[in-house]
Design an enzyme around this catalytic site. Sequence first.
Site, PDB file in Angstrom:
ATOM      1  N   GLU A 121      -4.805  -8.757  -0.640  1.00 48.50           N
ATOM      2  CA  GLU A 121      -5.612  -8.542   0.577  1.00 48.50           C
ATOM      3  C   GLU A 121      -7.076  -8.466   0.169  1.00 48.50           C
ATOM      4  O   GLU A 121      -7.439  -7.642  -0.674  1.00 48.50           O
ATOM      5  CB  GLU A 121      -5.211  -7.261   1.313  1.00 48.50           C
ATOM      6  CG  GLU A 121      -3.861  -7.392   2.005  1.00 48.50           C
ATOM      7  CD  GLU A 121      -3.481  -6.184   2.853  1.00 48.50           C
ATOM      8  OE1 GLU A 121      -4.382  -5.511   3.404  1.00 48.50           O
ATOM      9  OE2 GLU A 121      -2.273  -5.917   2.962  1.00 48.50           O
ATOM     10  N   GLU A 128       0.836  -1.210   0.000  1.00 54.07           N
ATOM     11  CA  GLU A 128       0.000   0.000   0.000  1.00 54.07           C
ATOM     12  C   GLU A 128       0.868   1.256   0.000  1.00 54.07           C
ATOM     13  O   GLU A 128       0.762   2.117   0.882  1.00 54.07           O
ATOM     14  CB  GLU A 128      -0.996  -0.022   1.178  1.00 54.07           C
ATOM     15  CG  GLU A 128      -1.973  -1.180   1.036  1.00 54.07           C
ATOM     16  CD  GLU A 128      -3.195  -1.132   1.961  1.00 54.07           C
ATOM     17  OE1 GLU A 128      -3.235  -0.309   2.886  1.00 54.07           O
ATOM     18  OE2 GLU A 128      -4.124  -1.950   1.721  1.00 54.07           O
TER      19      GLU A 128
HETATM   20  O1  AHR Z   1      -5.104  -6.300   6.764  1.00 58.43           O
HETATM   21  C1  AHR Z   1      -5.071  -5.165   7.561  1.00 58.43           C
HETATM   22  C2  AHR Z   1      -4.441  -3.974   6.863  1.00 58.43           C
HETATM   23  O2  AHR Z   1      -5.239  -3.581   5.797  1.00 58.43           O
HETATM   24  C3  AHR Z   1      -3.102  -4.210   6.242  1.00 58.43           C
HETATM   25  O3  AHR Z   1      -2.054  -4.089   7.153  1.00 58.43           O
HETATM   26  C4  AHR Z   1      -3.023  -3.121   5.213  1.00 58.43           C
HETATM   27  O4  AHR Z   1      -2.208  -3.467   4.117  1.00 58.43           O
HETATM   28  C5  AHR Z   1      -4.468  -2.898   4.825  1.00 58.43           C
HETATM   29  O5  AHR Z   1      -4.798  -1.573   4.806  1.00 58.43           O
END
Ligand code: AHR
Length: 511
Positions: A314, A191
């Site tokens: 994610e 991110e």
């Molecule tokens: O999964 C939780 C968080 O969500 C992670 O650390 C981040 O990459 C995302 O914003």
Amino acid sequence: MRFFLSVLLFAGLTAGAQTKITFNTDLTGPRINKHIYGHFAEHLGKCIYGGIYVGENNTKIPNVQGIRNDVVQALKELKVPNLRWPGGCFADTYQWKDGIGPKADRPKMVNVWWGGVTEDNSFGTHDFLDLCERIGAEPYLAGNVGSGTVKDLSDWVSYVNNPGGSPMSELRKKNGREKPWNVKLWGVGNEAWGCGGNMTAEYYANIYRQYATFMTDWDNNAKLYKIASGATDGDYGWTETLMKNIPHKMLAGVALHHYSVLSWEDKGPSVDFTEAQYFKSMQEASQMDEFITGHSTIMDKYDPEKKVALIVDEWGGWYNVEPGTNPGFLYQQNTMRDAVIAGLTLNIFNNHADRVRGANLAQVVNVLQSVILTNEEKMLLTPTYHVMKMYNVHQDAALVPINIESPLYEFQGKALKAVSSSASKDESGAINISLTNIDYSKAHEVVINLRGESFARVSGQILSAAKIRDHNTFENPQKVSIKSFSGAVLDKGILKLVIPAYSVITLKVTK
Ligand code: AHR
């Protein structure tokens, strides 16, 4: 007919309109990369400490070198293809060199993103890579680009992959590991547009090129598979900039993150949700299809041969934490809502197998949409675990293209497709079909036309529950569990069944 009626009575529901599906079983598409079924373990709340690692001196929870045996067993049975670590946002704060060598000598650190807790670095590179070996998963290491250096990351690659002779490989050997681990999967930051450094896409593309240059493919089996920190949701400009500015020979994959969240201000409860909240979760989960299509279209423009993969590293449902738990620990329960989010999302991934070649559910234990929850020595498998397990038949199988007409799940003037599906052909020629019904209250009749080949037998499994908010607890860990499903009737190439509301079914048809 009698069968359909009995299913409907069992579900206590009336059936909606018919779902019509056609699978052309003789026209298989791309391989469904097993890495679509990956998981994610961050230093966050009780994911690593407590959930996976309980310390070498723990006599209450059975473990080998501090790693819980029960969790290892459950993950082995799940056939986890890869595990991403150490974050997430945490990755861009992580100093890997603080997590090697004698544990007593390791410096402490403060986990600034997640709860501000102090960690002692007792779970580090060796512990994680040993865990991966024990569960049979490929490690996916996320490098620190936000607050690290190019040298740190290139040293990490050398430490885990150089066979011998480099200062880092000698340090690894001194720390007890002779052979390299040959880690192939590498994230170059996380991110980068946010917690990974608040960079612009142009700036990150340049930084990526610099970092990737010094992440060396040593002369061994580990040809590095480098994944750029990708967009969130529908930020197509981010993907376009990366695809345009990074030479594709140094880019194996571009990431995408999408969570099914009601709103970042109030994410709603994980169990006692209303239908309005449920519907919004389904809208968010369904949007994965739109986002993948949007990012893939841009990637097609720069990479028509689809050499660069889209890696959704994610995804999952994100709710308010359980009352009384640390808000920074993201601990939430897991109901049939999560089961259908998983089923729907995996169908979307499977059907985009030409471009989506990896994904990681967030997160594996005790955080967000977990497959496992632990409480001291107790452990349970969530409804999401069961769906991931039911779907693992698709790993590395050939996608069978689908044509589907689904009835709608309607709520207050808005509508979503109720039933989603995907199918694959395995090495034996069997077809595995997955079906998910997200409807809050209606069962749906499904008619599947299996064109191209003849099949003689069908068997199945189902994950369903009496109530949509049903979930497993430490007192009742089997409340939601997989049952065998004999309700599909196969006659002259046509499969008929009824899928109950908020349920997931997998079918195997054989010759
Ligand atoms: O999964 C939780 C968080 O969500 C992670 O650390 C981040 O990459 C995302 O914003």
